[in-house]
Design a protein around this motif. Structure first.
Motif, PDB file in Angstrom:
ATOM      1  N   LYS A   9       0.839  -1.179   0.000  1.00 54.30           N
ATOM      2  CA  LYS A   9       0.000   0.000   0.000  1.00 54.30           C
ATOM      3  C   LYS A   9       0.881   1.239   0.000  1.00 54.30           C
ATOM      4  O   LYS A   9       1.747   1.414   0.859  1.00 54.30           O
ATOM      5  CB  LYS A   9      -0.905   0.013   1.236  1.00 54.30           C
ATOM      6  CG  LYS A   9      -1.795   1.254   1.337  1.00 54.30           C
ATOM      7  CD  LYS A   9      -2.775   1.369   0.184  1.00 54.30           C
ATOM      8  CE  LYS A   9      -3.651   2.602   0.321  1.00 54.30           C
ATOM      9  NZ  LYS A   9      -4.596   2.737  -0.811  1.00 54.30           N
ATOM     10  N   TYR A  11       0.861   5.572  -0.359  1.00 61.73           N
ATOM     11  CA  TYR A  11       0.148   6.835  -0.317  1.00 61.73           C
ATOM     12  C   TYR A  11       1.058   7.858  -0.992  1.00 61.73           C
ATOM     13  O   TYR A  11       1.965   8.398  -0.361  1.00 61.73           O
ATOM     14  CB  TYR A  11      -0.154   7.262   1.117  1.00 61.73           C
ATOM     15  CG  TYR A  11      -1.038   6.291   1.875  1.00 61.73           C
ATOM     16  CD1 TYR A  11      -2.421   6.327   1.720  1.00 61.73           C
ATOM     17  CD2 TYR A  11      -0.496   5.344   2.732  1.00 61.73           C
ATOM     18  CE1 TYR A  11      -3.247   5.453   2.419  1.00 61.73           C
ATOM     19  CE2 TYR A  11      -1.309   4.463   3.430  1.00 61.73           C
ATOM     20  CZ  TYR A  11      -2.678   4.521   3.269  1.00 61.73           C
ATOM     21  OH  TYR A  11      -3.492   3.651   3.962  1.00 61.73           O
ATOM     22  N   SER A  41      -1.564  -0.451  11.236  1.00 64.50           N
ATOM     23  CA  SER A  41      -2.931   0.056  11.048  1.00 64.50           C
ATOM     24  C   SER A  41      -3.363  -0.044   9.598  1.00 64.50           C
ATOM     25  O   SER A  41      -4.512  -0.402   9.305  1.00 64.50           O
ATOM     26  CB  SER A  41      -3.015   1.517  11.523  1.00 64.50           C
ATOM     27  OG  SER A  41      -2.834   1.597  12.921  1.00 64.50           O
ATOM     28  N   THR A  42      -2.454   0.260   8.685  1.00 60.35           N
ATOM     29  CA  THR A  42      -2.785   0.157   7.262  1.00 60.35           C
ATOM     30  C   THR A  42      -3.119  -1.283   6.894  1.00 60.35           C
ATOM     31  O   THR A  42      -4.073  -1.544   6.160  1.00 60.35           O
ATOM     32  CB  THR A  42      -1.617   0.665   6.398  1.00 60.35           C
ATOM     33  OG1 THR A  42      -1.376   2.040   6.702  1.00 60.35           O
ATOM     34  CG2 THR A  42      -1.924   0.521   4.917  1.00 60.35           C
ATOM     35  N   ARG A  45      -6.572  -2.082   8.310  1.00 58.60           N
ATOM     36  CA  ARG A  45      -7.607  -1.382   7.553  1.00 58.60           C
ATOM     37  C   ARG A  45      -7.833  -2.057   6.197  1.00 58.60           C
ATOM     38  O   ARG A  45      -8.973  -2.149   5.723  1.00 58.60           O
ATOM     39  CB  ARG A  45      -7.229   0.087   7.358  1.00 58.60           C
ATOM     40  CG  ARG A  45      -7.360   0.932   8.614  1.00 58.60           C
ATOM     41  CD  ARG A  45      -6.931   2.362   8.366  1.00 58.60           C
ATOM     42  NE  ARG A  45      -7.734   2.978   7.321  1.00 58.60           N
ATOM     43  CZ  ARG A  45      -8.929   3.523   7.500  1.00 58.60           C
ATOM     44  NH1 ARG A  45      -9.477   3.534   8.696  1.00 58.60           N
ATOM     45  NH2 ARG A  45      -9.589   4.057   6.488  1.00 58.60           N
ATOM     46  N   THR A  46      -6.773  -2.548   5.598  1.00 62.36           N
ATOM     47  CA  THR A  46      -6.910  -3.241   4.319  1.00 62.36           C
ATOM     48  C   THR A  46      -7.623  -4.573   4.501  1.00 62.36           C
ATOM     49  O   THR A  46      -8.429  -4.976   3.656  1.00 62.36           O
ATOM     50  CB  THR A  46      -5.526  -3.450   3.676  1.00 62.36           C
ATOM     51  OG1 THR A  46      -4.870  -2.188   3.547  1.00 62.36           O
ATOM     52  CG2 THR A  46      -5.643  -4.069   2.295  1.00 62.36           C
ATOM     53  N   LEU A  50     -11.266  -1.119   4.370  1.00 65.66           N
ATOM     54  CA  LEU A  50     -11.303   0.325   4.577  1.00 65.66           C
ATOM     55  C   LEU A  50     -10.268   1.038   3.723  1.00 65.66           C
ATOM     56  O   LEU A  50     -10.408   2.231   3.442  1.00 65.66           O
ATOM     57  CB  LEU A  50     -11.082   0.648   6.056  1.00 65.66           C
ATOM     58  CG  LEU A  50     -12.139   0.082   7.004  1.00 65.66           C
ATOM     59  CD1 LEU A  50     -11.729   0.305   8.452  1.00 65.66           C
ATOM     60  CD2 LEU A  50     -13.500   0.720   6.731  1.00 65.66           C
ATOM     61  N   ASP A  51      -9.215   0.351   3.352  1.00 68.45           N
ATOM     62  CA  ASP A  51      -8.212   0.845   2.403  1.00 68.45           C
ATOM     63  C   ASP A  51      -8.085  -0.173   1.277  1.00 68.45           C
ATOM     64  O   ASP A  51      -8.131  -1.388   1.529  1.00 68.45           O
ATOM     65  CB  ASP A  51      -6.851   1.022   3.073  1.00 68.45           C
ATOM     66  CG  ASP A  51      -6.764   2.279   3.918  1.00 68.45           C
ATOM     67  OD1 ASP A  51      -7.651   3.146   3.781  1.00 68.45           O
ATOM     68  OD2 ASP A  51      -5.826   2.385   4.727  1.00 68.45           O
ATOM     69  N   ARG A  52      -7.905   0.312   0.067  1.00 70.22           N
ATOM     70  CA  ARG A  52      -7.669  -0.586  -1.062  1.00 70.22           C
ATOM     71  C   ARG A  52      -6.167  -0.775  -1.262  1.00 70.22           C
ATOM     72  O   ARG A  52      -5.421   0.208  -1.266  1.00 70.22           O
ATOM     73  CB  ARG A  52      -8.291  -0.015  -2.348  1.00 70.22           C
ATOM     74  CG  ARG A  52      -9.807  -0.025  -2.346  1.00 70.22           C
ATOM     75  CD  ARG A  52     -10.354   0.430  -3.696  1.00 70.22           C
ATOM     76  NE  ARG A  52     -11.795   0.418  -3.723  1.00 70.22           N
ATOM     77  CZ  ARG A  52     -12.529  -0.648  -4.019  1.00 70.22           C
ATOM     78  NH1 ARG A  52     -11.934  -1.788  -4.321  1.00 70.22           N
ATOM     79  NH2 ARG A  52     -13.850  -0.584  -4.036  1.00 70.22           N
ATOM     80  N   PRO A  53      -5.714  -2.012  -1.413  1.00 76.17           N
ATOM     81  CA  PRO A  53      -4.276  -2.229  -1.589  1.00 76.17           C
ATOM     82  C   PRO A  53      -3.780  -1.709  -2.939  1.00 76.17           C
ATOM     83  O   PRO A  53      -4.524  -1.713  -3.919  1.00 76.17           O
ATOM     84  CB  PRO A  53      -4.144  -3.754  -1.513  1.00 76.17           C
ATOM     85  CG  PRO A  53      -5.483  -4.281  -1.917  1.00 76.17           C
ATOM     86  CD  PRO A  53      -6.487  -3.268  -1.435  1.00 76.17           C
ATOM     87  N   THR A  54      -2.542  -1.281  -2.962  1.00 73.88           N
ATOM     88  CA  THR A  54      -1.894  -0.930  -4.223  1.00 73.88           C
ATOM     89  C   THR A  54      -1.578  -2.202  -4.998  1.00 73.88           C
ATOM     90  O   THR A  54      -1.656  -2.235  -6.227  1.00 73.88           O
ATOM     91  CB  THR A  54      -0.609  -0.134  -3.942  1.00 73.88           C
ATOM     92  OG1 THR A  54      -0.928   1.019  -3.157  1.00 73.88           O
ATOM     93  CG2 THR A  54       0.045   0.310  -5.241  1.00 73.88           C
TER      94      THR A  54
END
Length: 241
Positions: A9, A11, A41-42, A45-46, A50-54
């Motif tokens: 992931k 940012y 946390s990332t 969340r993935t 809640l977060d989309r993985p790269t």
């Protein structure tokens, strides 16, 4: 079972998680350790969509969280216990969650009793202490009686009695065959609670082993952790980020 497969992931130019792979198995409390900024946390969340993985993916019971029908029945999560509408009572907060996943209303009373909030169920949560809010978050995670639990700092705000209670609860849930994945900065608590550890630093896997093997010849889990993680980017340049 939770399967993290080559998860990355980004940012912008910041790499939060970098090719991370590990498996969290049922029947154990698995501790998730790493310095601040390591990507814990990332990663969590993935797991929860809640977060989309790269790149890469996380599967829970062979499926992405986003595709789970009635997900509270499959995965219980505690990430931000304070994310509660202050004008709602503890009972109605949980009732709303239960209705969204077709969970019987009677289960709300059961989990309130389980976490010790039955006497304050009708009170608005804006008046709750940090420990009470934490117990409400744990109640929400348990609401669907899920086989998988993902808990971030579950002892935060709890008094010594509450810490012992959540420790025994997590061990009991794992003994029932559930998958229990717990992130914490409290090494002494992880030493008493977890059987297996996943340790990351700078978004990469540093260790995936039993607590006993990880500690090895070190005097404590804290000492073993510093031996493994102390040279990561989070600790260089003068301390934790």
């Amino acid at each position: 079972m939770i399967e993290v497969r080559s998860l990355s992931k980004r940012y912008g130019s910041t790499v939060a998680v970098d090719g991370l792979s590990f498996t969290v198995r049922p029947g154990l409390v698995t501790g998730f350790l790493g310095p601040n900024g390591a990507g814990k946390s990332t990663t969590m969340r993935t797991m929860l969509g809640l977060d989309r993985p790269t790149a890469g993916e996380v599967l829970i019971g062979g499926a992405h969280y986003r595709r789970l029908p009635e997900p509270l029945r499959r995965v219980g999560a505690l990430l931000e216990a304070g994310a509660v509408h202050g004008g709602r009572s503890a009972y109605h907060h949980l009732l709303w969650l239960a209705r969204s996943n077709r969970i019987p209303a009677r289960r709300v009373r059961e989990v309130l009793e389980l976490v010790g909030l039955e006497s304050t169920a009708a009170k608005r949560t804006r008046g709750f202490s940090l420990g009470m809010v934490q117990r409400l978050g744990i109640a929400a995670a348990l609401l669907g009686d899920p086989p998988v639990l993902v808990l971030d700092e579950p002892v935060n705000g709890l008094d010594p009695e509450g810490v012992l209670w959540i420790r025994n609860l997590m061990k009991g849930l794992a003994a029932e065959g559930r998958t229990v994945f717990v992130s914490s900065h409290l090494m002494s608590e992880m030493a008493l609670t977890a059987e297996h550890l996943v340790v990351i630093g700078a978004g990469r896997l540093l260790a995936d082993t039993t607590v006993r093997e990880f500690v090895g010849g070190s005097a404590s889990l804290e000492e073993a952790f510093m031996r493994v993680a102390g040279n990561t980017a989070e600790y260089r340049a003068g301390g934790r980020r």
